[in-house]
Design a protein around this motif. Structure first.
Motif, PDB file in Angstrom:
ATOM      1  N   PHE A 146       1.049  -1.119  -0.026  1.00 25.73           N
ATOM      2  CA  PHE A 146       0.001   0.068   0.025  1.00 25.73           C
ATOM      3  C   PHE A 146       0.958   1.060  -0.049  1.00 25.73           C
ATOM      4  O   PHE A 146       1.635   1.463   0.927  1.00 25.73           O
ATOM      5  CB  PHE A 146      -1.066  -0.148   1.078  1.00 25.73           C
ATOM      6  CG  PHE A 146      -1.763  -1.113   1.156  1.00 25.73           C
ATOM      7  CD1 PHE A 146      -2.992  -1.186   0.589  1.00 25.73           C
ATOM      8  CD2 PHE A 146      -1.460  -2.302   2.183  1.00 25.73           C
ATOM      9  CE1 PHE A 146      -3.881  -2.315   0.767  1.00 25.73           C
ATOM     10  CE2 PHE A 146      -2.312  -3.516   1.953  1.00 25.73           C
ATOM     11  CZ  PHE A 146      -3.444  -3.575   1.398  1.00 25.73           C
ATOM     12  N   ILE A 147       0.549   2.008  -1.238  1.00 18.83           N
ATOM     13  CA  ILE A 147       1.626   3.129  -1.252  1.00 18.83           C
ATOM     14  C   ILE A 147       0.752   4.442  -1.242  1.00 18.83           C
ATOM     15  O   ILE A 147       0.027   4.470  -2.129  1.00 18.83           O
ATOM     16  CB  ILE A 147       2.300   3.285  -2.501  1.00 18.83           C
ATOM     17  CG1 ILE A 147       3.079   1.856  -2.554  1.00 18.83           C
ATOM     18  CG2 ILE A 147       3.223   4.241  -2.861  1.00 18.83           C
ATOM     19  CD1 ILE A 147       4.036   1.422  -4.124  1.00 18.83           C
ATOM     20  N   PRO A 148       0.841   5.343  -0.326  1.00 18.53           N
ATOM     21  CA  PRO A 148       0.184   6.641  -0.183  1.00 18.53           C
ATOM     22  C   PRO A 148       0.500   7.445  -1.223  1.00 18.53           C
ATOM     23  O   PRO A 148       1.534   7.639  -1.768  1.00 18.53           O
ATOM     24  CB  PRO A 148       0.399   7.249   1.308  1.00 18.53           C
ATOM     25  CG  PRO A 148       1.693   6.555   1.454  1.00 18.53           C
ATOM     26  CD  PRO A 148       1.846   5.328   0.801  1.00 18.53           C
ATOM     27  N   PHE A 149      -0.505   8.188  -1.787  1.00 18.82           N
ATOM     28  CA  PHE A 149      -0.211   9.082  -2.881  1.00 18.82           C
ATOM     29  C   PHE A 149       0.639  10.209  -2.282  1.00 18.82           C
ATOM     30  O   PHE A 149       1.551  10.803  -3.017  1.00 18.82           O
ATOM     31  CB  PHE A 149      -1.369  10.072  -3.218  1.00 18.82           C
ATOM     32  CG  PHE A 149      -2.465   9.091  -3.978  1.00 18.82           C
ATOM     33  CD1 PHE A 149      -2.161   7.946  -4.566  1.00 18.82           C
ATOM     34  CD2 PHE A 149      -3.821   9.861  -4.592  1.00 18.82           C
ATOM     35  CE1 PHE A 149      -3.139   7.220  -5.342  1.00 18.82           C
ATOM     36  CE2 PHE A 149      -4.631   9.067  -5.295  1.00 18.82           C
ATOM     37  CZ  PHE A 149      -4.439   7.635  -5.792  1.00 18.82           C
TER      38      PHE A 149
ATOM     39  N   HIS B 206      -4.654   6.062  -2.006  1.00 16.99           N
ATOM     40  CA  HIS B 206      -3.113   5.304  -2.261  1.00 16.99           C
ATOM     41  C   HIS B 206      -3.254   4.183  -3.518  1.00 16.99           C
ATOM     42  O   HIS B 206      -4.345   4.286  -4.181  1.00 16.99           O
ATOM     43  CB  HIS B 206      -3.108   4.313  -0.866  1.00 16.99           C
ATOM     44  CG  HIS B 206      -4.107   3.540  -0.797  1.00 16.99           C
ATOM     45  ND1 HIS B 206      -5.285   3.732  -0.338  1.00 16.99           N
ATOM     46  CD2 HIS B 206      -4.124   2.094  -1.019  1.00 16.99           C
ATOM     47  CE1 HIS B 206      -5.880   2.475  -0.037  1.00 16.99           C
ATOM     48  NE2 HIS B 206      -5.368   1.496  -0.747  1.00 16.99           N
ATOM     49  N   TRP B 207      -2.161   3.744  -3.802  1.00 15.60           N
ATOM     50  CA  TRP B 207      -1.841   2.531  -4.706  1.00 15.60           C
ATOM     51  C   TRP B 207      -2.011   1.274  -4.153  1.00 15.60           C
ATOM     52  O   TRP B 207      -1.085   1.118  -2.967  1.00 15.60           O
ATOM     53  CB  TRP B 207      -0.670   2.757  -5.788  1.00 15.60           C
ATOM     54  CG  TRP B 207      -0.706   4.019  -6.441  1.00 15.60           C
ATOM     55  CD1 TRP B 207      -1.538   4.348  -7.682  1.00 15.60           C
ATOM     56  CD2 TRP B 207      -0.102   5.228  -6.418  1.00 15.60           C
ATOM     57  NE1 TRP B 207      -1.223   5.423  -7.941  1.00 15.60           N
ATOM     58  CE2 TRP B 207      -0.484   6.054  -7.252  1.00 15.60           C
ATOM     59  CE3 TRP B 207       0.739   5.849  -5.105  1.00 15.60           C
ATOM     60  CZ2 TRP B 207       0.053   7.447  -7.281  1.00 15.60           C
ATOM     61  CZ3 TRP B 207       1.251   7.015  -5.417  1.00 15.60           C
ATOM     62  CH2 TRP B 207       1.189   7.815  -6.488  1.00 15.60           C
ATOM     63  N   GLU B 208      -2.659   0.334  -4.618  1.00 17.70           N
ATOM     64  CA  GLU B 208      -2.378  -1.005  -3.842  1.00 17.70           C
ATOM     65  C   GLU B 208      -1.849  -1.793  -4.961  1.00 17.70           C
ATOM     66  O   GLU B 208      -2.377  -1.843  -6.005  1.00 17.70           O
ATOM     67  CB  GLU B 208      -3.914  -1.426  -3.367  1.00 17.70           C
ATOM     68  CG  GLU B 208      -3.728  -2.974  -2.793  1.00 17.70           C
ATOM     69  CD  GLU B 208      -5.077  -3.401  -2.234  1.00 17.70           C
ATOM     70  OE1 GLU B 208      -5.308  -4.364  -2.177  1.00 17.70           O
ATOM     71  OE2 GLU B 208      -6.065  -2.419  -2.065  1.00 17.70           O
ATOM     72  N   VAL B 209      -0.661  -2.187  -4.817  1.00 21.19           N
ATOM     73  CA  VAL B 209       0.137  -3.038  -5.601  1.00 21.19           C
ATOM     74  C   VAL B 209      -0.040  -4.601  -5.072  1.00 21.19           C
ATOM     75  O   VAL B 209       0.439  -4.889  -3.972  1.00 21.19           O
ATOM     76  CB  VAL B 209       1.643  -2.562  -5.572  1.00 21.19           C
ATOM     77  CG1 VAL B 209       2.420  -3.416  -6.541  1.00 21.19           C
ATOM     78  CG2 VAL B 209       1.553  -1.059  -6.141  1.00 21.19           C
TER      79      VAL B 209
ATOM     80  N   ASP C  39      -3.897  -1.371  -8.434  1.00 23.55           N
ATOM     81  CA  ASP C  39      -5.060  -0.523  -8.335  1.00 23.55           C
ATOM     82  C   ASP C  39      -4.794   0.932  -7.831  1.00 23.55           C
ATOM     83  O   ASP C  39      -4.151   1.161  -6.887  1.00 23.55           O
ATOM     84  CB  ASP C  39      -5.968  -1.404  -7.380  1.00 23.55           C
ATOM     85  CG  ASP C  39      -6.702  -2.532  -7.805  1.00 23.55           C
ATOM     86  OD1 ASP C  39      -6.783  -2.541  -9.161  1.00 23.55           O
ATOM     87  OD2 ASP C  39      -6.784  -3.505  -7.246  1.00 23.55           O
ATOM     88  N   THR C  40      -5.682   1.773  -8.227  1.00 18.61           N
ATOM     89  CA  THR C  40      -5.548   3.333  -7.777  1.00 18.61           C
ATOM     90  C   THR C  40      -6.854   3.523  -6.907  1.00 18.61           C
ATOM     91  O   THR C  40      -7.994   3.351  -7.434  1.00 18.61           O
ATOM     92  CB  THR C  40      -5.476   4.258  -9.028  1.00 18.61           C
ATOM     93  OG1 THR C  40      -4.396   4.067  -9.925  1.00 18.61           O
ATOM     94  CG2 THR C  40      -5.427   5.632  -8.507  1.00 18.61           C
TER      95      THR C  40
END
Length: 139
Positions: free
Chosen positions: A53-56, A133-136, A122-123
């Motif tokens: 999980f990568i926050p914007f 966030h982006w979910e990778v 997923d954006t």
């Protein structure tokens, strides 16, 4: 409670002479290994993967670019993207990934733990700014 971690991202760009890689460091992401099995016609199949999980608002020396914009830009030194086929390593590493023997994907996998290949991104751009966030998903 999950603890934030840092990652090294290698954006893979295909070219006529083989792939090239552009490295970025992302600080303060959530890395979650998921272990499981799925019932299939041939029996149980391992479905282990990693959710990242990568926050914007992720801290990085580079700025995010959408995948098609990233691909179209010739000078990628100040941007990163997230797309299937990219490589992610848990932690900050200084491995120069050039594609040459000893500096290729196989060498990276042989010398570092927690190397994953991005399978889906997923954006999640809903809710408050802190939730976006982006979910990778990576294996």
């Amino acid at each position: 409670m999950a603890k934030n971690t840092d990652i090294t991202l290698y954006n893979k760009v295909s070219g006529p002479d083989g792939p090239t890689y552009h490295r970025a460091y992302l600080y303060g992401v959530m890395w979650q290994d998921v272990h499981g099995v799925s019932p299939e016609s041939e029996g149980l199949v391992v479905s282990d993967h990693t959710d990242i999980f990568i926050p914007f608002t992720v801290t990085s020396q580079k700025n995010y670019a959408l995948p098609k914009i990233f691909d179209a830009v010739s000078d990628k030194k100040n941007i990163f993207t997230l797309k299937p086929g990219d490589l992610i390593v848990k932690g900050i590493i200084n491995f120069e990934l050039t594609g040459e023997k000893g500096k290729n994907e196989k060498a990276l996998l042989n010398t570092h733990d927690n190397v994953r290949v991005v399978k889906a991104v997923d954006t999640c751009d809903y809710g408050s700014g802190d939730m976006r966030h982006w979910e990778v998903v990576a294996v």
